[in-house]
Design a protein around this motif. Structure first.
Motif, PDB file in Angstrom:
ATOM      1  N   LEU A  85       0.857  -1.179   0.000  1.00  0.00           N
ATOM      2  CA  LEU A  85       0.000   0.000   0.000  1.00  0.00           C
ATOM      3  C   LEU A  85       0.891   1.225   0.000  1.00  0.00           C
ATOM      4  O   LEU A  85       1.866   1.289   0.752  1.00  0.00           O
ATOM      5  CB  LEU A  85      -0.876   0.044   1.259  1.00  0.00           C
ATOM      6  N   GLN A  86       0.534   2.203  -0.862  1.00  0.00           N
ATOM      7  CA  GLN A  86       1.296   3.445  -0.874  1.00  0.00           C
ATOM      8  C   GLN A  86       0.391   4.613  -0.492  1.00  0.00           C
ATOM      9  O   GLN A  86      -0.679   4.798  -1.082  1.00  0.00           O
ATOM     10  CB  GLN A  86       1.904   3.693  -2.255  1.00  0.00           C
ATOM     11  N   ASP A  87       0.847   5.387   0.493  1.00  0.00           N
ATOM     12  CA  ASP A  87       0.122   6.567   0.940  1.00  0.00           C
ATOM     13  C   ASP A  87       0.123   7.578  -0.203  1.00  0.00           C
ATOM     14  O   ASP A  87       1.184   7.978  -0.685  1.00  0.00           O
ATOM     15  CB  ASP A  87       0.817   7.142   2.178  1.00  0.00           C
ATOM     16  N   LYS A  88      -1.088   8.004  -0.627  1.00  0.00           N
ATOM     17  CA  LYS A  88      -1.177   8.881  -1.797  1.00  0.00           C
ATOM     18  C   LYS A  88      -0.589  10.261  -1.537  1.00  0.00           C
ATOM     19  O   LYS A  88      -0.154  10.942  -2.459  1.00  0.00           O
ATOM     20  CB  LYS A  88      -2.644   9.016  -2.241  1.00  0.00           C
ATOM     21  N   LEU A  89      -0.559  10.691  -0.274  1.00  0.00           N
ATOM     22  CA  LEU A  89      -0.013  12.020   0.043  1.00  0.00           C
ATOM     23  C   LEU A  89       1.480  11.984   0.286  1.00  0.00           C
ATOM     24  O   LEU A  89       2.248  12.733  -0.311  1.00  0.00           O
ATOM     25  CB  LEU A  89      -0.724  12.592   1.283  1.00  0.00           C
ATOM     26  N   THR A  90       1.920  11.089   1.159  1.00  0.00           N
ATOM     27  CA  THR A  90       3.332  11.091   1.555  1.00  0.00           C
ATOM     28  C   THR A  90       4.189  10.176   0.694  1.00  0.00           C
ATOM     29  O   THR A  90       5.423  10.282   0.703  1.00  0.00           O
ATOM     30  CB  THR A  90       3.485  10.631   3.013  1.00  0.00           C
ATOM     31  N   GLY A  91       3.565   9.239  -0.012  1.00  0.00           N
ATOM     32  CA  GLY A  91       4.330   8.273  -0.804  1.00  0.00           C
ATOM     33  C   GLY A  91       4.866   7.115   0.038  1.00  0.00           C
ATOM     34  O   GLY A  91       5.514   6.212  -0.478  1.00  0.00           O
ATOM     35  N   GLY A  92       4.595   7.183   1.343  1.00  0.00           N
ATOM     36  CA  GLY A  92       5.061   6.116   2.245  1.00  0.00           C
ATOM     37  C   GLY A  92       4.470   4.764   1.874  1.00  0.00           C
ATOM     38  O   GLY A  92       3.323   4.677   1.460  1.00  0.00           O
ATOM     39  N   ILE A  93       5.296   3.723   2.015  1.00  0.00           N
ATOM     40  CA  ILE A  93       4.882   2.387   1.591  1.00  0.00           C
ATOM     41  C   ILE A  93       4.775   1.446   2.777  1.00  0.00           C
ATOM     42  O   ILE A  93       5.632   1.464   3.660  1.00  0.00           O
ATOM     43  CB  ILE A  93       5.885   1.841   0.550  1.00  0.00           C
ATOM     44  N   ARG A  94       3.707   0.692   2.819  1.00  0.00           N
ATOM     45  CA  ARG A  94       3.595  -0.342   3.849  1.00  0.00           C
ATOM     46  C   ARG A  94       3.170  -1.671   3.238  1.00  0.00           C
ATOM     47  O   ARG A  94       2.523  -1.715   2.191  1.00  0.00           O
ATOM     48  CB  ARG A  94       2.660   0.092   4.969  1.00  0.00           C
ATOM     49  N   VAL A  95       3.547  -2.714   3.951  1.00  0.00           N
ATOM     50  CA  VAL A  95       3.241  -4.064   3.517  1.00  0.00           C
ATOM     51  C   VAL A  95       1.751  -4.340   3.694  1.00  0.00           C
ATOM     52  O   VAL A  95       1.134  -3.845   4.629  1.00  0.00           O
ATOM     53  CB  VAL A  95       4.080  -5.032   4.392  1.00  0.00           C
ATOM     54  N   VAL A  96       1.176  -5.127   2.783  1.00  0.00           N
ATOM     55  CA  VAL A  96      -0.215  -5.551   2.953  1.00  0.00           C
ATOM     56  C   VAL A  96      -0.308  -7.029   2.587  1.00  0.00           C
ATOM     57  O   VAL A  96       0.426  -7.511   1.723  1.00  0.00           O
ATOM     58  CB  VAL A  96      -1.179  -4.678   2.102  1.00  0.00           C
ATOM     59  N   SER A  97      -1.156  -7.748   3.284  1.00  0.00           N
ATOM     60  CA  SER A  97      -1.382  -9.162   2.975  1.00  0.00           C
ATOM     61  C   SER A  97      -2.810  -9.328   2.486  1.00  0.00           C
ATOM     62  O   SER A  97      -3.750  -8.856   3.125  1.00  0.00           O
ATOM     63  CB  SER A  97      -1.146 -10.015   4.232  1.00  0.00           C
TER      64      SER A  97
END
Lengths: 175, 84
Positions: free
Chosen positions: A149-161
């Motif tokens: 998942l990528q945060d649309k504002l910050t561009g931060g990325i997190r794992v998703v299952s």
């Protein structure tokens, strides 16, 4: 890392005959079979244990980049079954994965983690045909096909299952 | 047995579980049971049991670990058949 697995119980009943000769022996250890036959609802225990193994396997699969059919080596222990939930541990070699499951008349959903941090996880389950979405985030896959998942504002990325079976789709990510 | 003969014998075994019938029609050694045929993971054990019955072999747990593609299934069956 996180792993999750959902079993549509109606779909499972249709697709799999858990009483087929030899079937349980290829999936479950002798101790797990004892749990199944001692359970009030053996069929539900079959799918609970299976979802625990799958959820833990998905962590291993994502971290190793390997695919193997080895359900017997993911061993369910300390299984505690309540009315609408279950708690347990899956052991694979020297890895220990705590699991937490939600149980309804329609599905069993298990979340496996590497550490007991279930409170920090967001779990989405739906039974519509729509693609799962998290407001403010874009779902994408990397070159290996792994979802993030990528945060649309910050561009931060997190794992998703992600997982799906029959009518149900599930998505889990760290909040 | 030729590779193509194995593939033809595997096709009807995989048919009841394959959710992607198009991929089933174009079966090759590289076809993946999960990624291409979209076989549900709980049904992979049914595939193993069906292959055991169809070829009259016993697939041990170590061999089963690799049985995720058509080619791997063929190699395992061939090895079991030639070892007896």
């Amino acid at each position: 890392m996180i792993g999750n697995d959902i079993v549509d119980l109606a779909c499972a009943a249709e697709e799999s005959d858990w009483q087929r000769k030899g079937w349980l022996q290829k999936l479950f250890t002798a101790a797990e079979e004892q749990l199944i036959f001692a359970a009030q609802q053996p069929r539900l225990m079959v799918w609970l244990l299976w979802s625990m193994k799958e959820a833990a396997y998905k962590i291993w699969n994502r971290e190793s980049g390997l695919s193997r059919l080895m359900p017997l080596r993911f061993i369910c222990t300390d299984v505690r079954l309540e009315d609408n939930a279950a708690y347990g541990t899956v052991v694979f070699e020297d890895q220990v994965y705590p699991t937490q499951s939600r149980i309804t008349v329609d599905f069993v959903h298990t979340l496996a983690l590497e550490q007991n941090n279930f409170g920090g996880m967001a779990v989405y389950i739906n039974d519509t045909a729509e693609t799962m979405a998290v407001p403010g985030y874009a779902l994408f896959r990397d070159a290996k096909g792994l979802p993030f998942l990528q945060d649309k504002l910050t561009g931060g990325i997190r794992v998703v299952s992600l997982s799906h079976h029959g009518r149900f789709k599930a998505m889990v990510f760290p909040e | 047995m030729e590779q193509q003969a194995y593939i033809e014998k595997l096709k009807p075994i995989l048919a009841p579980y394959a959710k992607d019938q198009e991929a089933l029609q174009h079966l090759t050694r590289e076809t993946s049971f999960i990624r291409d045929l979209k076989i549900n993971s709980a049904n992979l054990v049914d595939v193993v049991l069906d292959v055991e019955e169809a070829f009259d072999v016993e697939i041990d747990n170590e061999s089963m670990e690799q049985m995720l593609t058509v080619g791997a299934a063929i190699d395992i069956v061939e090895a079991k058949l030639s070892s007896r």
